[in-house]
Design an enzyme around this catalytic site. Structure first.
Site, PDB file in Angstrom:
ATOM      1  N   ARG A  15       0.815  -1.219   0.000  1.00  0.00           N
ATOM      2  CA  ARG A  15       0.000   0.000   0.000  1.00  0.00           C
ATOM      3  C   ARG A  15       0.847   1.267   0.000  1.00  0.00           C
ATOM      4  O   ARG A  15       0.513   2.256  -0.658  1.00  0.00           O
ATOM      5  CB  ARG A  15      -0.917  -0.009   1.220  1.00  0.00           C
ATOM      6  N   HIS A  90      25.460 -20.129   2.310  1.00  0.00           N
ATOM      7  CA  HIS A  90      26.127 -19.056   3.068  1.00  0.00           C
ATOM      8  C   HIS A  90      26.164 -17.816   2.190  1.00  0.00           C
ATOM      9  O   HIS A  90      26.792 -17.791   1.135  1.00  0.00           O
ATOM     10  CB  HIS A  90      27.546 -19.476   3.454  1.00  0.00           C
ATOM     11  N   ASP A  91      25.489 -16.763   2.646  1.00  0.00           N
ATOM     12  CA  ASP A  91      25.314 -15.579   1.807  1.00  0.00           C
ATOM     13  C   ASP A  91      26.614 -14.822   1.545  1.00  0.00           C
ATOM     14  O   ASP A  91      26.868 -14.380   0.418  1.00  0.00           O
ATOM     15  CB  ASP A  91      24.257 -14.640   2.413  1.00  0.00           C
ATOM     16  N   SER A 121      32.404 -13.595   8.173  1.00  0.00           N
ATOM     17  CA  SER A 121      31.286 -12.938   7.501  1.00  0.00           C
ATOM     18  C   SER A 121      30.848 -11.666   8.218  1.00  0.00           C
ATOM     19  O   SER A 121      30.391 -10.707   7.592  1.00  0.00           O
ATOM     20  CB  SER A 121      30.108 -13.911   7.382  1.00  0.00           C
ATOM     21  N   HIS A 169      -4.356  20.345  31.330  1.00  0.00           N
ATOM     22  CA  HIS A 169      -5.285  19.352  31.878  1.00  0.00           C
ATOM     23  C   HIS A 169      -6.630  19.406  31.153  1.00  0.00           C
ATOM     24  O   HIS A 169      -7.670  19.058  31.718  1.00  0.00           O
ATOM     25  CB  HIS A 169      -5.491  19.558  33.386  1.00  0.00           C
ATOM     26  N   SER A 294     -16.035   9.925   4.503  1.00  0.00           N
ATOM     27  CA  SER A 294     -16.764   8.839   5.137  1.00  0.00           C
ATOM     28  C   SER A 294     -17.676   8.195   4.107  1.00  0.00           C
ATOM     29  O   SER A 294     -18.307   8.888   3.305  1.00  0.00           O
ATOM     30  CB  SER A 294     -17.593   9.371   6.318  1.00  0.00           C
TER      31      SER A 294
END
Length: 449
Positions: A15, A90-91, A121, A169, A294
């Site tokens: 998205r 193994h990368d 690595s 408040h 809406s």
């Protein structure tokens, strides 16, 4: 199904792809492989100038061609490495084989074993990842947050003289200025960005357990600590951690996550405040033709950009919190839990970028409803009580606080007339009465900050 923005599991790549696609250059699997290749190539070039006898024939003439391997790195190159990884499981080793294959094309058959020489690595991962993190911060995050602060600063300047009823408040309090309230967020963000920028981009580089064991055993007279410091600090532009295990301890990476989290928290605070001002009708929102607020109530224009920002920032902060808490912890000299976690660092970064862009979009829709602000001030003349009792204190008037408390609490609605009548009945000079009568909710806004 083929992977697309419609079939992606994560909304970051689905998205919200339009807002996040730039981050693929830093946090995708392709990017990680490319940065690993970059580190390996630059390491090899640095070795050729380190005094190793077997590499002394290198005169630098091939350096730019070697750098073109990562400069011109393609999707096909990355796929070659991924296919090799299926065999090696193994990368990083697959990256080594890829570079060896490329070196063969330059006739560097005798130098192949100095690719990834003496390294583990994590010497590659713990330099490639902070390198990509640094570039993402500098090239994507900082410009985005600067755009946001510039927008806020412009709004603060535009509204600098707009009086507004404050609420502490949730109750009416001493008036302020709208521009100053926006400026609060500019200053808060800028202070935290300074702390973010001050955090070093730390990297680990020192062999299997951090001691240059393999380097030292092969060439014991070389100062490998100086070499490592020069390579990481000067060649890569990072900050080499001096005493490590097999992996970077990630303390500074955690500090970076914490700094980003604090900025996000400030933007959440901003989003909630603006949302509330919109609900109070202090702001209207620009309407885009064709858009719907809406599905049931045609009149609605919802503050969705600020809600979107708040939601994405909450997700980002949860992940930043986990990164900061988890990454600095590793069993003994190394466990593998950091590896899978580090593959997700682009996710909170992406949610943060989505939120910044959403906040900007929301700010640019705002239309100041100055009439609503003025009406709110006019309905709350009681807030000048602080001003009156303070001047009366200055004049030595007996119990001014109590006098104003009695006035404001025994009257259900204080108006300008109520205040004027109260002032007129005070036993003070005509000059003081004039001073008191000149005070209004719109003028009692303090100093210009």
């Amino acid at each position: 199904m083929a992977l697309s923005s419609l079939t992606a599991v994560s909304p970051v790549d689905g998205r919200y792809y339009n807002a996040t696609h730039e981050l693929a250059a830093y946090f995708s699997e392709f990017a990680l492989i490319k940065y690993r290749v970059l580190v390996e190539i630059e390491y090899f070039i640095s070795l050729t100038t380190s005094g190793i006898p077997q590499l002394q024939h290198f005169d630098g003439s091939l350096n730019e061609k070697l750098r073109d391997i990562y400069r011109n790195f393609t999707i096909e190159d990355a796929q070659w490495i991924k296919d090799k990884e299926k065999i090696t499981n193994h990368d990083v080793k697959a990256v080594e084989y890829f570079i060896k294959d490329k070196f063969e094309l330059f006739g560097l058959h005798d130098s192949l074993e100095f690719i990834h020489f003496g390294l583990t690595s994590q010497d590659i991962n713990n330099t490639a990842i902070p390198y990509s993190w640094k570039e993402a911060i500098q090239n994507s995050y900082l410009p985005a947050i600067e755009e946001l602060t510039n927008e806020l600063r412009a709004l603060s300047d535009e509204w600098t003289n707009i009086p507004m009823l404050a609420r502490t408040h949730g109750q009416p309090a001493s008036p302020t200025r709208l521009g100053k309230e926006i400026k609060v967020f500019v200053e808060r963000i800028e202070k935290q960005i300074q702390l973010l920028i001050a955090v070093p981009y730390s990297a680990k580089f020192g062999g299997a357990t951090g001691n240059f064991n393999a380097h030292h055993i092969a060439y014991p007279t070389h100062n490998w600590v100086d070499f490592g410091n020069n390579f990481v600090n000067n060649v890569l532009g990072l900050d080499r951690s001096q005493t490590t295990t097999q992996i970077e301890h990630y303390d500074n990476f955690a500090a970076s996550c914490d700094a980003l989290k604090r900025v996000n928290t400030i933007i959440i605070d901003l989003s909630r405040d603006i949302w509330t001002y919109i609900s109070m009708d202090y702001f209207k929102q620009k309407i885009t033709a064709g858009q719907i607020g809406s599905s049931a109530m045609p009149h609605k224009v919802n503050p969705i950009d600020f809600e979107n920002a708040e939601g994405n920032l909450g997700l980002a902060n949860a992940l930043f919190e986990h990164l900061a808490a988890k990454l600095p912890i590793s069993r003994l000299q190394r466990d593998l839990t950091d590896s899978t976690v580090l593959r997700n660092i682009g996710v909170p970064f992406a949610h943060t970028l989505i939120a910044i862009k959403s906040t900007l979009r929301g700010l640019r829709k705002l239309i100041l409803n100055e009439k609503a602000l003025q009406e709110d001030l006019e309905k709350n003349w009681a807030v000048v009580a602080e001003a009156l009792q303070t001047i009366l204190r200055r004049e030595g008037y007996p119990k001014p606080y109590e006098a104003l408390k009695d006035l404001t609490r025994t009257n259900t609605h204080i108006t300008s007339e109520t205040i004027a009548e109260f002032v007129e009945n005070l036993n003070v000079s005509a000059e003081v009465k004039a001073e008191l009568k000149a005070i209004s909710p719109s003028t009692y806004t303090g100093v210009q900050l």
